[in-house]
Scaffold this motif. Structure first.
Motif, PDB file in Angstrom:
ATOM      1  N   TRP A 219     -35.479  24.821  -2.434  1.00  0.00           N
ATOM      2  CA  TRP A 219     -35.320  24.474  -1.025  1.00  0.00           C
ATOM      3  C   TRP A 219     -35.208  22.963  -0.854  1.00  0.00           C
ATOM      4  N   THR A 220     -34.408  22.559   0.099  1.00  0.00           N
ATOM      5  CA  THR A 220     -34.419  21.195   0.625  1.00  0.00           C
ATOM      6  C   THR A 220     -34.650  21.314   2.128  1.00  0.00           C
ATOM      7  N   GLU A 221     -35.653  20.618   2.627  1.00  0.00           N
ATOM      8  CA  GLU A 221     -36.039  20.782   4.022  1.00  0.00           C
ATOM      9  C   GLU A 221     -35.839  19.495   4.819  1.00  0.00           C
ATOM     10  N   ILE A 222     -35.307  19.659   6.011  1.00  0.00           N
ATOM     11  CA  ILE A 222     -35.224  18.579   6.997  1.00  0.00           C
ATOM     12  C   ILE A 222     -36.200  18.948   8.103  1.00  0.00           C
ATOM     13  N   GLY A 223     -37.260  18.156   8.279  1.00  0.00           N
ATOM     14  CA  GLY A 223     -38.271  18.472   9.279  1.00  0.00           C
ATOM     15  C   GLY A 223     -37.710  18.436  10.693  1.00  0.00           C
ATOM     16  N   TRP A 224     -38.571  18.641  11.672  1.00  0.00           N
ATOM     17  CA  TRP A 224     -38.125  18.699  13.065  1.00  0.00           C
ATOM     18  C   TRP A 224     -37.477  17.386  13.491  1.00  0.00           C
ATOM     19  N   ARG A 225     -36.322  17.518  14.135  1.00  0.00           N
ATOM     20  CA  ARG A 225     -35.577  16.376  14.663  1.00  0.00           C
ATOM     21  C   ARG A 225     -35.173  16.679  16.108  1.00  0.00           C
ATOM     22  N   PRO A 226     -34.990  15.652  16.941  1.00  0.00           N
ATOM     23  CA  PRO A 226     -34.460  15.900  18.288  1.00  0.00           C
ATOM     24  C   PRO A 226     -33.086  16.544  18.212  1.00  0.00           C
ATOM     25  N   ALA A 227     -32.823  17.484  19.092  1.00  0.00           N
ATOM     26  CA  ALA A 227     -31.508  18.112  19.142  1.00  0.00           C
ATOM     27  C   ALA A 227     -30.438  17.051  19.372  1.00  0.00           C
ATOM     28  N   ALA A 228     -29.315  17.200  18.696  1.00  0.00           N
ATOM     29  CA  ALA A 228     -28.214  16.260  18.878  1.00  0.00           C
ATOM     30  C   ALA A 228     -27.630  16.411  20.286  1.00  0.00           C
ATOM     31  N   GLU A 229     -27.071  15.333  20.796  1.00  0.00           N
ATOM     32  CA  GLU A 229     -26.489  15.353  22.136  1.00  0.00           C
ATOM     33  C   GLU A 229     -24.965  15.388  22.041  1.00  0.00           C
ATOM     34  N   PHE A 230     -24.358  16.293  22.793  1.00  0.00           N
ATOM     35  CA  PHE A 230     -22.909  16.448  22.806  1.00  0.00           C
ATOM     36  C   PHE A 230     -22.436  16.539  24.250  1.00  0.00           C
ATOM     37  N   ASP A 231     -21.233  16.052  24.491  1.00  0.00           N
ATOM     38  CA  ASP A 231     -20.689  16.185  25.841  1.00  0.00           C
ATOM     39  C   ASP A 231     -20.106  17.591  26.014  1.00  0.00           C
ATOM     40  N   ASP A 232     -19.716  17.909  27.236  1.00  0.00           N
ATOM     41  CA  ASP A 232     -19.263  19.253  27.553  1.00  0.00           C
ATOM     42  C   ASP A 232     -17.991  19.620  26.794  1.00  0.00           C
ATOM     43  N   ASP A 233     -17.142  18.644  26.517  1.00  0.00           N
ATOM     44  CA  ASP A 233     -15.905  18.942  25.789  1.00  0.00           C
ATOM     45  C   ASP A 233     -16.203  19.432  24.380  1.00  0.00           C
ATOM     46  N   VAL A 234     -17.172  18.796  23.719  1.00  0.00           N
ATOM     47  CA  VAL A 234     -17.543  19.205  22.373  1.00  0.00           C
ATOM     48  C   VAL A 234     -18.129  20.617  22.389  1.00  0.00           C
ATOM     49  N   LYS A 235     -19.016  20.873  23.335  1.00  0.00           N
ATOM     50  CA  LYS A 235     -19.624  22.206  23.434  1.00  0.00           C
ATOM     51  C   LYS A 235     -18.565  23.273  23.705  1.00  0.00           C
ATOM     52  N   ALA A 236     -17.600  22.937  24.541  1.00  0.00           N
ATOM     53  CA  ALA A 236     -16.550  23.911  24.854  1.00  0.00           C
ATOM     54  C   ALA A 236     -15.687  24.171  23.619  1.00  0.00           C
ATOM     55  N   ALA A 237     -15.383  23.124  22.870  1.00  0.00           N
ATOM     56  CA  ALA A 237     -14.573  23.279  21.673  1.00  0.00           C
ATOM     57  C   ALA A 237     -15.316  24.115  20.620  1.00  0.00           C
ATOM     58  N   TRP A 238     -16.623  23.904  20.519  1.00  0.00           N
ATOM     59  CA  TRP A 238     -17.409  24.648  19.533  1.00  0.00           C
ATOM     60  C   TRP A 238     -17.453  26.135  19.880  1.00  0.00           C
ATOM     61  N   SER A 239     -17.639  26.422  21.160  1.00  0.00           N
ATOM     62  CA  SER A 239     -17.749  27.826  21.550  1.00  0.00           C
ATOM     63  C   SER A 239     -16.400  28.548  21.512  1.00  0.00           C
TER      64      SER A 239
END
Length: 239
Positions: A219-239
């Motif tokens: 295993w390689t673990e990345i501990g808790w991090r703040p959620a990344a911030e994306f604008d609405d265009d990025v979220k729309a493109a991802w979905s």
């Protein structure tokens, strides 16, 4: 004029190739960030494209979120924090492309991130790997200092600093993809994300009819991090 320009570009490319593949030197260490951007880009295929070997392990990226306020998340379950189940996004991607010979890179993103982040994380010494696995929920630098500051250049040798910057860049990609996957399911309630990379041994050929009940895991673990911030265009493109 055209021939001269082509000649200069070819000479520059050859010089960069020699620097990138040559031995470790102070000059190479100083040029490494620029060389990485030139040859690798954000998500490169890697040299194993040209020398493939039989698979000896399966690779998976797992993600989960805290969907409470950050200060509540910091207190854990005892403070009423709500955590999602772990999602094996690589397995989900693999299921989506099964029997689909026309699947594109969008269906293999976690696999690519895993392939780049794993070696970058394991180039770090043990104490820095422990920093990576720790929680950093207030946005403080994982390694205690801004890696692009003059202070970092004074603390770390050039080669070590390059390794840290490479890792940081790939961690940001992993946290970003984790955020997008989890926001698809939980929306803006996602405040923190956690990422795990798993390598699971594939049974040897001679064991194919009698595989071990519990395959060896790393295993390689990345501990808790703040959620990344994306604008609405990025979220729309991802979905």
């Amino acid at each position: 004029m055209v021939l001269a320009t082509v000649g200069l570009l070819a000479a520059g490319h050859i010089g960069a190739t020699l620097a990138y593949t040559g031995p470790d030197t102070p000059v190479r260490a100083a040029l490494q960030p620029a060389l990485n951007r030139y040859f690798l880009g954000p998500l490169d295929q890697g040299w194993n494209l040209f020398a493939p070997g039989p698979y000896s392990q399966d690779e998976y990226m797992l993600v989960r979120a805290c969907i409470s306020e950050p200060e509540v998340c910091a207190g854990g379950a005892a403070a009423g924090a709500e955590f999602t189940e772990w999602r094996n996004v690589t397995a989900e991607e693999s299921e989506a492309i099964e029997n689909n010979i026309f699947a594109n890179r969008e269906s293999r993103q976690s696999k690519v991130v895993h392939g780049r982040l794993w070696p970058a994380a394991h180039r770090l010494p043990d104490d820095q790997q422990a920093m990576v696995a720790a929680n950093h929920i207030d946005g403080e630098p994982v390694f205690g200092v801004d890696l692009y500051s003059e202070e970092a250049e004074e603390i770390f040798a050039p080669g070590q600093l390059n390794d840290l910057r490479t890792y940081q860049r790939l961690e940001e990609v992993a946290v970003g993809i984790a955020t997008l996957y989890l926001q698809q399911e939980h929306g803006d309630a996602v405040s923190l994300v956690e990422v795990r990379m798993l390598r699971e041994a594939v049974p040897a050929f001679e064991q194919r009819h009698d595989p071990p009940e519990e395959p060896a895991q790393q295993w390689t673990e990345i501990g808790w991090r703040p959620a990344a911030e994306f604008d609405d265009d990025v979220k729309a493109a991802w979905s």
